[in-house]
Design an enzyme around this catalytic site. Structure first.
Site, PDB file in Angstrom:
ATOM      1  N   ASP A 166       0.871  -1.162   0.000  1.00 31.04           N
ATOM      2  CA  ASP A 166       0.000   0.000   0.000  1.00 31.04           C
ATOM      3  C   ASP A 166       0.916   1.222   0.000  1.00 31.04           C
ATOM      4  O   ASP A 166       2.083   1.147   0.395  1.00 31.04           O
ATOM      5  CB  ASP A 166      -0.961  -0.003   1.202  1.00 31.04           C
ATOM      6  CG  ASP A 166      -2.154   0.919   0.944  1.00 31.04           C
ATOM      7  OD1 ASP A 166      -2.067   1.764   0.024  1.00 31.04           O
ATOM      8  OD2 ASP A 166      -3.170   0.820   1.659  1.00 31.04           O
TER       9      ASP A 166
HETATM   10  C1  BGC Z   1      -4.922   3.437  -0.055  1.00 32.50           C
HETATM   11  C2  BGC Z   1      -5.031   2.481  -1.234  1.00 32.50           C
HETATM   12  C3  BGC Z   1      -4.804   3.237  -2.507  1.00 32.50           C
HETATM   13  C4  BGC Z   1      -3.436   3.908  -2.444  1.00 32.50           C
HETATM   14  C5  BGC Z   1      -3.117   4.714  -3.675  1.00 32.50           C
HETATM   15  C6  BGC Z   1      -3.644   4.238  -0.078  1.00 32.50           C
HETATM   16  O1  BGC Z   1      -3.667   5.238   0.872  1.00 32.50           O
HETATM   17  O2  BGC Z   1      -4.979   2.694   1.151  1.00 32.50           O
HETATM   18  O3  BGC Z   1      -6.288   1.869  -1.237  1.00 32.50           O
HETATM   19  O4  BGC Z   1      -4.896   2.371  -3.600  1.00 32.50           O
HETATM   20  O5  BGC Z   1      -3.428   4.799  -1.349  1.00 32.50           O
HETATM   21  O6  BGC Z   1      -3.907   5.839  -3.735  1.00 32.50           O
END
Ligand code: BGC
Length: 789
Positions: free
Chosen positions: A259
């Site tokens: 993530d």
């Molecule tokens: C989120 C993800 C997301 C990623 C990119 C993170 O903060 O948890 O779900 O895909 O950011 O934006």
């Protein structure tokens, strides 16, 4: 004629034969190419490849013609930044905003979710995106969790199956999908540190299952590792999660992406099987750590090679050619978004059959609530889509029904100030003066957000006040709710009609009109329980946790599994949703009432539309284990289907169950296990509306070795007919001494206090008849024996 048929047959035969051969051949060729490339890469380049280039892309290596892929959020529409090195919050490319996951799941419709996935694939291609960051398949453990709107369900099977449908849709367009956030990522508070403290059984049975289903059934190109820790280890660093389970047990062939900003120890991540750190910029620092770790022999270069190879396989599959193809299909997708939103709408209550609104009877309709002009249609955070257009309820109803009906609007509340009650009176006057009132209420955007959990499940005070006041002034009142997760409804008994419309995306307003006026017969069913009070919910005492620890004290009793076990009446149960027609269930048939672990069970039943209009019904099959040595939920969803029926039409519905469906996850054996005994098959229209029941006996013919230890209890031997004689032989004198005069030793009176002692205590109780050594040998002897579970 005959000749050409024979030719056709031959061709199809060759195609069938040839398909796997070609696929394997291509795989082998690709693997060879990648091996060669990796042998040419420098250590520094390998480190570079396993981190992003920038915010959204992987690192290309031009000297070796290694391309890059472009990633974008997800899940319910694209948030594609203008360039790969800008964040794209606010200035993202417009894209269709489909209903969010909690709406999609209420449709319980695999084909429909696949259609949404395919549309997302088409838009990804049109916008040059190679890997979509969705679906989100985490379990809704608490109604407070900030991202519930982005997730499907409290049930692992439903979450997993809808995930499969979504992935198949996206990947069918040649674009990759990413299942997230692996795993036990169920709280936003302290999300970068929170430790999900849960036992193995709960982890496997509830939280891993959706991921297992999607990996085994749809092979997503990518899995996103979570921010949180799981059993004390970061999701990005867990060998057990990323390699043992994902790759070895489930056969995952794609790559694990962190993530965004989740990585703490990149080197450990690579050891564990994490392929790509995102986003790029901070990862520039950790690249050097990877290089140093290899040089210092802390990281085996072979391990780095292995993750580079997995990653390159997907990069070549999805490579960004910068001249992607196709139209974004904006108009067509807007219509699809409306259709999907309508399929998700869930009729919670309709006691007086006020809905669908009869436009011949109700000529003046009050439309109350600012949502009518300022719709709430998605959640806050990384998933926020910039819609290609946005429908407003008041405009839609005036356009589509304005010739027959007068619509009078009053704001009722202000979205700028939740506590402002000053607009209620004017709305009540409009309601009283009309023939019928539609109150549009729900949660404002700030209530449902990534990064923040809710503190309560209440609507804003002004919305609650508006609903109660209008319902008092106008008996013909229907409540139209817009929210991404369960809410409390203190006024539930004051109103007769409630329509849950979720976060319906950019065309949600039209879908609401379709359901309100009966163009669409609502067929949504709750994919999450709505409790009366937050205090009734499973994780109430352990959410959001404290000091970085989240204790999953309710274990596998999540959602309806909890309300069932504790016999707590929910306000609206899991699986509930009404229709403008009615369905009857009959003729349940099981292919056998005696099965073994090797058999499949076929279940069939008939569903009939007994009402006057066409409608769709979601048929739910639950199983109940009647005899078990471990705790089991009262019932668990194991299959579902959605069918459409004309009035008076009947259809047969069929399900197939296999051994896994009867199993629980055994920590002792580290695997799924079905215990012999009686099971009920329950088929119904909701988890609390079971219409048909059948029973069967399962005989598990597997042979398992006992797994006793010196800490196994006396009772575990004494109550087991196979082991009792061995125990009697092992400590004959002591057992004899416990036997009443004239009785056989089998009837010895061993007090509960002694029954509940581990074997290791018996040197004391038996006065030395057995000792530690002989107990160890005895345990070993028993563990050589086998039994049928
Ligand atoms: C989120 C993800 C997301 C990623 C990119 C993170 O903060 O948890 O779900 O895909 O950011 O934006």
């Amino acid at each position: 004629m005959l000749k050409s048929n024979a030719r056709l047959l031959l061709i199809s035969f060759l195609i069938i034969l040839g398909a796997p051969v070609n696929a394997d051949y291509n795989e082998v060729k690709m693997a060879k190419k990648i091996d060669q490339l990796v042998s040419k890469l420098t250590l520094e380049e390998k480190a570079l490849l396993t981190s992003g280039r920038d915010a959204w892309s992987t690192q290309p290596i031009e000297r070796l013609d290694i391309p890059y892929i472009w990633m974008a959020d997800g899940p319910h529409g694209l948030r594609r930044a203008p360039t790969t090195d800008t964040w794209g919050y606010g200035n993202q490319a417009p894209a269709t905003c489909f209903p969010t996951a909690s709406a999609l799941s209420a449709s319980w419709d695999m084909a429909l979710v696949e259609e949404v996935g395919a549309a997302l694939g088409v838009e990804s291609n049109a916008l040059g995106v190679d890997l979509l960051l969705g679906p989100g398949i985490n379990i809704k453990r608490s109604p407070l969790a900030g991202r519930n709107f982005e997730y499907f369900s409290e049930d692992p099977l439903l979450s997993g199956k809808l995930g499969v449908a979504y992935i198949n849709g996206v990947q069918g367009e040649g674009v990759g999908a990413t299942v997230k956030h692996y795993v036990a990522n169920n709280v936003e508070t302290q999300r970068m540190w929170a430790n999900s403290n849960l036992d193995d059984r709960t982890l496997n049975e509830i939280y891993m299952t959706p991921f297992e289903i999607t990996v085994k059934e749809a092979q997503p190109w990518s899995v996103m590792a979570c921010y949180n820790r799981v059993q004390g280890v970061y999701g990005t660093e867990s060998l057990q999660l990323l390699t043992d389970k994902l790759k070895n047990d489930w056969g995952f062939k794609g790559f694990v992406v962190s993530d965004w900003d989740a990585v703490v120890d990149r080197v450990q991540g690579i050891r564990a099987g994490m392929h790509l750190e995102m986003p790029g910029k901070p990862a520039r620092i950790t690249n050097k750590m990877v290089v140093d770790a290899v040089k210092n022999n802390e990281l085996d270069e072979k391990q780095l090679d292995a993750v580079v190879k997995d990653l390159l396989r997907i990069v070549f599959m999805g490579q960004n050619t910068e001249d992607k193809f196709g139209d974004q299909n904006i108009e067509q997708h807007h219509q699809l978004a409306r259709k999907v939103a309508a399929e998700a709408i869930t009729l919670l209550k309709n006691t007086k059959k006020l809905l669908p609104v009869d436009t011949a009877k109700y000529k003046k309709i009050a439309v109350l609530g600012e949502f009518a002009v300022n719709p709430r249609y998605q959640g806050n955070g990384s998933s926020q889509v910039k819609p290609t257009k946005l429908d407003k309820f008041i405009d839609i109803v005036r356009q589509e029904y304005g010739q027959d009906v007068e619509f009078v609007y009053s704001a009722g509340y202000s979205l700028a100030n939740d506590d402002d009650l000053s607009l209620v009176d004017a709305a009540v006057e409009v309601a009283a003066d009309a023939d019928l009132a539609l109150v549009m209420a729900g949660l404002p955007l700030s209530y449902e957000s990534e990064g923040i959990d809710r503190k309560h499940i209440d609507l804003p005070p002004s919305h609650n006040k508006l609903i109660s006041a209008v319902a008092k002034a106008q008996p013909n009142t229907a409540i139209i709710l817009t929210n991404g997760s369960a809410i409390a409804m203190p006024w539930v008994n004051e109103v007769t009609a409630i329509l849950e419309t979720w976060l319906g995306g950019q065309a949600g307003a039209g879908a609401i009109a379709d359901a309100v006026f009966g163009k669409v017969n609502p067929s949504g069913k709750l994919a999450e329980t709505f409790p009366f009070r937050l205090e009734d919910s499973p994780a109430f005492l352990n959410f959001p946790g404290e000091d970085g620890q989240v204790i999953y004290g309710e274990r596998m009793f999540v959602g309806y599994r909890y309300y069932d076990k504790r016999n707590i009446e929910p306000m609206f149960p899991f699986g509930h949703g009404l229709s403008y027609t009615e369905f009857s269930y009959s003729n349940l048939k099981l292919s056998s009432t005696n099965i073994t672990d090797k058999d499949q069970l076929q279940v069939s039943l008939t569903v009939t539309n007994t009402g006057k209009v066409k409608g769709k019904e979601v048929i739910q099959l639950y199983i109940a284990d009647k005899e078990s040595t471990v705790q089991r939920p009262v019932k668990e969803l194991k299959a579902f289907d959605k069918i459409e029926l004309e009035p008076s039409e009947s259809k047969e519905v069929r399900f197939t169950l296999n051994n896994r469906d009867f199993s629980y996850y055994s920590k002792v054996y580290g695997r799924w296990l079905a215990e012999s005994g009686e099971f009920d098959i329950l088929v119904g229209s909701s988890s609390r509306d079971i219409r048909l029941k059948g029973s069967l006996n399962l005989n598990n013919t597997e042979k398992l070795n006992y797994k006793m230890t010196v800490f196994s209890f006396f009772s575990e031997y004494w109550e087991n007919p196979q082991l009792k004689p061995l125990l009697i032989d092992f400590m004959p004198k002591w057992i004899k001494a416990m036997t009443p005069e004239g009785k056989p030793v089998e009837e010895a009176k061993i007090e509960d206090f002694l029954q509940q002692q581990p074997l290791i205590k018996f040197p004391y109780f038996t006065g030395g008849e057995v000792d530690e050594q002989s107990i160890k040998a005895f345990v070993e002897r028993t563990n050589n024996l086998t039994f049928n579970p």
